[in-house]
Motif scaffolding. Structure first.
Motif, PDB file in Angstrom:
ATOM      1  N   SER A 133       0.832  -1.206   0.000  1.00 44.43           N
ATOM      2  CA  SER A 133       0.000   0.000   0.000  1.00 44.43           C
ATOM      3  C   SER A 133       0.868   1.259   0.000  1.00 44.43           C
ATOM      4  CB  SER A 133      -0.923  -0.007   1.216  1.00 44.43           C
ATOM      5  OG  SER A 133      -1.688   1.178   1.266  1.00 44.43           O
ATOM      6  N   ALA A 134       1.935   1.265   0.805  1.00 41.78           N
ATOM      7  CA  ALA A 134       2.827   2.424   0.861  1.00 41.78           C
ATOM      8  C   ALA A 134       3.489   2.661  -0.489  1.00 41.78           C
ATOM      9  CB  ALA A 134       3.882   2.220   1.950  1.00 41.78           C
ATOM     10  N   GLU A 135       3.900   1.581  -1.144  1.00 41.33           N
ATOM     11  CA  GLU A 135       4.516   1.705  -2.464  1.00 41.33           C
ATOM     12  C   GLU A 135       3.521   2.261  -3.482  1.00 41.33           C
ATOM     13  OE1 GLU A 135       6.311  -1.920  -3.750  1.00 41.33           O
ATOM     14  OE2 GLU A 135       7.705  -2.017  -2.054  1.00 41.33           O
ATOM     15  N   MET A 136       2.297   1.732  -3.456  1.00 41.75           N
ATOM     16  CA  MET A 136       1.268   2.202  -4.400  1.00 41.75           C
ATOM     17  C   MET A 136       0.969   3.676  -4.192  1.00 41.75           C
ATOM     18  SD  MET A 136       0.021  -0.306  -6.404  1.00 41.75           S
ATOM     19  CE  MET A 136      -1.714   0.001  -6.716  1.00 41.75           C
ATOM     20  N   MET A 137       0.831   4.102  -2.927  1.00 42.47           N
ATOM     21  CA  MET A 137       0.510   5.495  -2.641  1.00 42.47           C
ATOM     22  C   MET A 137       1.644   6.411  -3.121  1.00 42.47           C
ATOM     23  SD  MET A 137      -2.510   5.441  -1.189  1.00 42.47           S
ATOM     24  CE  MET A 137      -2.891   3.982  -2.182  1.00 42.47           C
ATOM     25  N   ALA A 138       2.880   6.017  -2.850  1.00 42.35           N
ATOM     26  CA  ALA A 138       4.022   6.855  -3.216  1.00 42.35           C
ATOM     27  C   ALA A 138       4.171   6.962  -4.726  1.00 42.35           C
ATOM     28  CB  ALA A 138       5.304   6.285  -2.592  1.00 42.35           C
ATOM     29  N   VAL A 139       4.116   5.831  -5.407  1.00 39.65           N
ATOM     30  CA  VAL A 139       4.330   5.826  -6.864  1.00 39.65           C
ATOM     31  C   VAL A 139       3.205   6.547  -7.587  1.00 39.65           C
ATOM     32  CG1 VAL A 139       4.383   4.321  -8.893  1.00 39.65           C
ATOM     33  CG2 VAL A 139       5.787   3.773  -6.889  1.00 39.65           C
ATOM     34  N   TYR A 140       1.966   6.237  -7.208  1.00 35.65           N
ATOM     35  CA  TYR A 140       0.848   6.815  -7.955  1.00 35.65           C
ATOM     36  C   TYR A 140       0.498   8.241  -7.522  1.00 35.65           C
ATOM     37  CZ  TYR A 140       0.177   2.622 -10.622  1.00 35.65           C
ATOM     38  OH  TYR A 140       0.370   1.581 -11.521  1.00 35.65           O
ATOM     39  N   SER A 141       1.020   8.687  -6.398  1.00 31.69           N
ATOM     40  CA  SER A 141       0.872  10.114  -6.107  1.00 31.69           C
ATOM     41  C   SER A 141       1.647  10.923  -7.143  1.00 31.69           C
ATOM     42  CB  SER A 141       1.382  10.430  -4.698  1.00 31.69           C
ATOM     43  OG  SER A 141       2.795  10.312  -4.615  1.00 31.69           O
ATOM     44  N   ILE A 142       2.785  10.380  -7.601  1.00 30.55           N
ATOM     45  CA  ILE A 142       3.577  11.042  -8.643  1.00 30.55           C
ATOM     46  C   ILE A 142       2.907  10.887 -10.002  1.00 30.55           C
ATOM     47  CG2 ILE A 142       5.782  11.026  -9.860  1.00 30.55           C
ATOM     48  CD1 ILE A 142       7.079  10.054  -7.249  1.00 30.55           C
ATOM     49  N   VAL A 143       2.578   9.646 -10.345  1.00 31.57           N
ATOM     50  CA  VAL A 143       2.009   9.369 -11.677  1.00 31.57           C
ATOM     51  C   VAL A 143       0.694  10.111 -11.878  1.00 31.57           C
ATOM     52  CG1 VAL A 143       1.139   7.559 -13.212  1.00 31.57           C
ATOM     53  CG2 VAL A 143       3.168   7.125 -11.795  1.00 31.57           C
ATOM     54  N   ASN A 144      -0.188  10.020 -10.905  1.00 27.60           N
ATOM     55  CA  ASN A 144      -1.487  10.687 -11.034  1.00 27.60           C
ATOM     56  C   ASN A 144      -1.345  12.211 -11.079  1.00 27.60           C
ATOM     57  OD1 ASN A 144      -2.473   8.111 -10.838  1.00 27.60           O
ATOM     58  ND2 ASN A 144      -3.824   8.479  -9.104  1.00 27.60           N
ATOM     59  N   THR A 145      -0.424  12.764 -10.286  1.00 32.58           N
ATOM     60  CA  THR A 145      -0.212  14.216 -10.287  1.00 32.58           C
ATOM     61  C   THR A 145       0.227  14.695 -11.661  1.00 32.58           C
ATOM     62  OG1 THR A 145       0.279  14.362  -7.924  1.00 32.58           O
ATOM     63  CG2 THR A 145       1.178  16.090  -9.325  1.00 32.58           C
ATOM     64  N   VAL A 146       1.129  13.965 -12.288  1.00 33.11           N
ATOM     65  CA  VAL A 146       1.595  14.354 -13.622  1.00 33.11           C
ATOM     66  C   VAL A 146       0.466  14.242 -14.637  1.00 33.11           C
ATOM     67  CG1 VAL A 146       3.171  13.803 -15.506  1.00 33.11           C
ATOM     68  CG2 VAL A 146       4.004  13.767 -13.148  1.00 33.11           C
ATOM     69  N   CYS A 147      -0.201  13.096 -14.663  1.00 27.82           N
ATOM     70  CA  CYS A 147      -1.191  12.835 -15.712  1.00 27.82           C
ATOM     71  C   CYS A 147      -2.447  13.691 -15.587  1.00 27.82           C
ATOM     72  CB  CYS A 147      -1.565  11.349 -15.722  1.00 27.82           C
ATOM     73  SG  CYS A 147      -0.212  10.259 -16.246  1.00 27.82           S
ATOM     74  N   VAL A 148      -2.863  13.995 -14.361  1.00 23.34           N
ATOM     75  CA  VAL A 148      -4.097  14.765 -14.200  1.00 23.34           C
ATOM     76  C   VAL A 148      -3.887  16.231 -14.604  1.00 23.34           C
ATOM     77  CG1 VAL A 148      -3.836  15.544 -11.798  1.00 23.34           C
ATOM     78  CG2 VAL A 148      -6.109  15.053 -12.678  1.00 23.34           C
ATOM     79  N   ASN A 149      -2.683  16.726 -14.416  1.00 23.78           N
ATOM     80  CA  ASN A 149      -2.415  18.131 -14.724  1.00 23.78           C
ATOM     81  C   ASN A 149      -1.930  18.350 -16.152  1.00 23.78           C
ATOM     82  OD1 ASN A 149      -2.774  19.653 -12.076  1.00 23.78           O
ATOM     83  ND2 ASN A 149      -1.420  18.005 -11.433  1.00 23.78           N
ATOM     84  N   PHE A 150      -1.449  17.317 -16.806  1.00 19.78           N
ATOM     85  CA  PHE A 150      -0.888  17.435 -18.153  1.00 19.78           C
ATOM     86  C   PHE A 150      -1.479  16.333 -19.034  1.00 19.78           C
ATOM     87  CE2 PHE A 150       2.068  18.926 -14.953  1.00 19.78           C
ATOM     88  CZ  PHE A 150       2.359  20.202 -15.398  1.00 19.78           C
ATOM     89  N   PRO A 151      -2.649  16.568 -19.603  1.00 21.67           N
ATOM     90  CA  PRO A 151      -3.352  15.532 -20.366  1.00 21.67           C
ATOM     91  C   PRO A 151      -2.548  14.992 -21.549  1.00 21.67           C
ATOM     92  CG  PRO A 151      -4.802  17.385 -19.907  1.00 21.67           C
ATOM     93  CD  PRO A 151      -3.432  17.810 -19.502  1.00 21.67           C
ATOM     94  N   ALA A 152      -1.639  15.784 -22.101  1.00 25.15           N
ATOM     95  CA  ALA A 152      -0.825  15.290 -23.224  1.00 25.15           C
ATOM     96  C   ALA A 152       0.154  14.217 -22.772  1.00 25.15           C
ATOM     97  CB  ALA A 152      -0.074  16.453 -23.872  1.00 25.15           C
ATOM     98  N   ILE A 153       0.413  14.137 -21.472  1.00 21.41           N
ATOM     99  CA  ILE A 153       1.294  13.101 -20.918  1.00 21.41           C
ATOM    100  C   ILE A 153       0.411  11.973 -20.393  1.00 21.41           C
ATOM    101  CG2 ILE A 153       3.006  12.558 -19.146  1.00 21.41           C
ATOM    102  CD1 ILE A 153       3.908  15.463 -19.267  1.00 21.41           C
ATOM    103  N   THR A 154       0.524  10.817 -20.985  1.00 20.73           N
ATOM    104  CA  THR A 154      -0.314   9.681 -20.598  1.00 20.73           C
ATOM    105  C   THR A 154       0.452   8.606 -19.834  1.00 20.73           C
ATOM    106  OG1 THR A 154       0.097   8.609 -22.735  1.00 20.73           O
ATOM    107  CG2 THR A 154      -1.849  10.033 -22.572  1.00 20.73           C
ATOM    108  N   LYS A 155       1.795   8.712 -19.823  1.00 16.43           N
ATOM    109  CA  LYS A 155       2.620   7.710 -19.131  1.00 16.43           C
ATOM    110  C   LYS A 155       3.747   8.403 -18.368  1.00 16.43           C
ATOM    111  CE  LYS A 155       3.217   5.818 -23.108  1.00 16.43           C
ATOM    112  NZ  LYS A 155       3.735   4.986 -24.226  1.00 16.43           N
ATOM    113  N   VAL A 156       4.134   7.788 -17.264  1.00 17.06           N
ATOM    114  CA  VAL A 156       5.237   8.302 -16.450  1.00 17.06           C
ATOM    115  C   VAL A 156       6.230   7.171 -16.210  1.00 17.06           C
ATOM    116  CG1 VAL A 156       5.911   9.335 -14.247  1.00 17.06           C
ATOM    117  CG2 VAL A 156       3.749   9.999 -15.330  1.00 17.06           C
TER     118      VAL A 156
END
Length: 203
Positions: A133-156
């Motif tokens: 759970s800690a790994e998922m929260m840490a990794v996807y806090s980064i991935v989701n932050t990038v993708c939600v704010n920059f729609p042209a970026i679909t992968k991190v």
């Protein structure tokens, strides 16, 4: 009486000469004074305006949650992503908890097509709390932050100290990741991003 006339003629000739000399002297002095004065600095217009971004932190220790924040405008996508992630690494301002391991730092950000390459410090791995759970929260806090704010970026793509093909205890980071908004509760309207530039948007 001839000497008097000659003296008057001499004076009549000297007066215009003196006037011309004074005028030229004044012009030369002005040029000299101007040359001694420092040149004024050109006026530089700084970019104005701001952008609203969404950052992903942890709520109740079990799920991701959004926090909106106002940031200054930025020049290009890579610098916008970097500044946005720097805010994420700084931590929440409200009641949410930080998703990232303590002491983890952002090393670098590059954008290649639809993929953001995010390089993290070694502390991201070394200080990671145990548990999937800690790994998922840490990794996807980064991935989701990038993708939600920059729609042209679909992968991190996440790397650590320049090292790719990284595998955590429970997560494989060797390939680019896409956002997973199923890890959060339903966001409030206040947390939805609204931009004044073209570098971001809502998923």
């Amino acid at each position: 009486m001839a000497p008097v006339r000659r003296k008057k003629s001499t004076i009549n000739l000297l007066v215009p000469f003196l006037i011309i000399a004074l005028v030229f002297g004044f012009l030369i002095w002005n040029k000299y004074r101007a040359s001694r004065m420092p040149n004024p600095r050109p006026h530089v217009q700084h970019p104005s305006g701001s952008r609203r971004v969404v950052l992903f932190f942890v709520a109740d220790g079990t799920r991701l949650a959004r926090e909106a924040r106002e940031l200054e405008s930025c020049a290009d996508t890579a610098s916008c992503v970097r500044e946005t992630l720097n805010e994420l690494f700084n931590g929440p301002l409200g009641e949410l908890d930080k998703a990232l391991p303590e002491g983890a730092l952002l090393n670098n950000v590059r954008v290649e097509g639809d993929t953001a390459l995010v390089d993290l410090s070694r502390t991201f791995v070394d200080a990671m709390p145990s548990g999937s759970s800690a790994e998922m929260m840490a990794v996807y806090s980064i991935v989701n932050t990038v993708c939600v704010n920059f729609p042209a970026i679909t992968k991190v793509r996440l790397t650590v100290a320049g090292e790719g093909n990284l595998i955590l205890k429970h997560l494989d980071l060797s390939a680019p990741l896409t956002a997973d908004y199923g890890l959060e509760g339903p966001p409030s309207d206040a947390a939805k991003p609204s931009h004044t530039d073209t570098t971001g948007g809502t998923p």
